[in-house]
Design a protein around this motif. Sequence first.
Motif, PDB file in Angstrom:
ATOM      1  N   ALA A 130       1.049  11.363 -10.572  1.00 43.91           N
ATOM      2  CA  ALA A 130       0.277  10.128 -10.371  1.00 43.91           C
ATOM      3  C   ALA A 130      -0.302  10.137  -8.965  1.00 43.91           C
ATOM      4  CB  ALA A 130       1.149   8.897 -10.587  1.00 43.91           C
ATOM      5  N   GLN A 175      -0.086   5.869 -15.590  1.00 39.39           N
ATOM      6  CA  GLN A 175      -1.430   5.939 -15.027  1.00 39.39           C
ATOM      7  C   GLN A 175      -2.379   5.118 -15.901  1.00 39.39           C
ATOM      8  OE1 GLN A 175      -2.879   9.674 -13.342  1.00 39.39           O
ATOM      9  NE2 GLN A 175      -0.975  10.668 -14.033  1.00 39.39           N
ATOM     10  N   VAL A 200      -2.315   3.034 -10.634  1.00 46.86           N
ATOM     11  CA  VAL A 200      -1.060   3.685 -10.994  1.00 46.86           C
ATOM     12  C   VAL A 200       0.012   2.604 -10.971  1.00 46.86           C
ATOM     13  CG1 VAL A 200       0.686   5.347 -10.307  1.00 46.86           C
ATOM     14  CG2 VAL A 200      -1.733   5.928 -10.096  1.00 46.86           C
TER      15      VAL A 200
END
Length: 478
Positions: free
Chosen positions: A359, A395, A400
């Motif tokens: 991420a 995500q 995120v």
Amino acid sequence: MKAKLRLGWSRSSVRLRLLSGLAVLLVFGLTASTVISAFLLEDFLDKRYDDTLRGSAERVADVISQGPQSADADQLAALLGPPLGIIAVDRDNQVLESTGSATASAGAVARLSTTVPAGRIVTYDGHDDQEHGLASIRVPSPGLRIVDISGTAEPLRPAALVLTIDTSIDDSTTAALIKRQLALVGGALLLLLALATVVLRLGMRPLTRMAHTADAIAEGHLSERLPTRGNGSETDLLAEAVNRAFDAQARAEATVRSMAADTSHELRTPLATISGWLDLHRQGGVTGPGLETAFEHIENEVGRMRLLVEDLALLARLDAGRPVEQDPLDLTALAAGVVEDAQIIYPERGITLAPASPAPVLGDAHRLQQVVRNLVGNAVQHTPAHTSVLVEITQLDTDVRLRVVDDGPGISPQDLPRVFERFWRAEASRSRAYGGSGLGLAIVEAIVHAHHGRVDVESEVGVGTTVTIRLPRAPRTG
């Protein structure tokens, strides 16, 4: 007194500026009204002159068109009626006879009438104070004879008749009307300005009251607020906005006072512990192996104070809006390291990281690691030993999302809005066995906001608590 100075008739006062602007508008409006009225009156009179001359010219032309006619000047004057006059001219435009208003300026009017086609009206304004303004129209008069009623002179055979009408009377009427209207404008202006002064004084009363209240607040009456009527007026909106500012300032001052009190409270306990051990040592009560124990306690309390001071310094820097580093990092890898450390520190607790792909985010790795560590630490320290903790990373399109979920006792609805307050700890729903300063979630919120993200807490008593943070996703490179 201060309010009077601010709202009095100074050069820059609102009252004076409003009154000056109103005076300008009134002068402009009333003057424009006078000019327009005079213009409309003059236009009406001019049209009336034109209609009168044209009507008279048509009657004369009708009579002449019926064949040779004989008339004396008095008969013609009587036919046309006042304020008309007649000028009879020959083929050379010499004046043969003139009556009525045309007598004084017969030659000049006759000459002027030749400058335009017959049947068109022309105006003679006069050249001195003795002459009057005349409007005239020329009518050809073939076959017309003007006889002398006394019979002593030869009949006149004019080539044309110039009909005139005196415009000076109506001009003087227009001038008198303008003078009177200007006098009325002056009187109306004074009256309207006086009324405007009264209205402005009444209208500015809310501002005067607001100024007095502001002075009272400045003098220390912090509970005072600007008066409002709830009618949605501009002054009400201003008062409400200022009141909100005062309320925000009062809350900020209360927060500062509360922080100072809480900080002193948090520091008082370790200082008391250190002072107690030092007094005991000074009195000879700590010797041999006990001295090492005293040093350990003192060192622990110093560590607590150091952590508290560091947390407060971090919050102060974040509150000041200092930017954080914006380095590319993998939030999944960062969270995995925190979870691994927690599993080693609390091997008996079920702390897991849900499988997640990398991420990418931009930020300060040390601070974001502190965020995850605080969230996991809170979930472990303030829940029973059998409680499991799960860290999830997802995500989204532009964000995120990191969630720390526990199945502990939860937080009561009345306590939930306060979880981000500094030095606040829920007494009933979370255990204080592990201590803590109550700055953990406050630091989490400040760091996340510094990274342009947001943090939310959801909790249900008996079910568990979920803390969610969202951070902007790092843009793709290459």
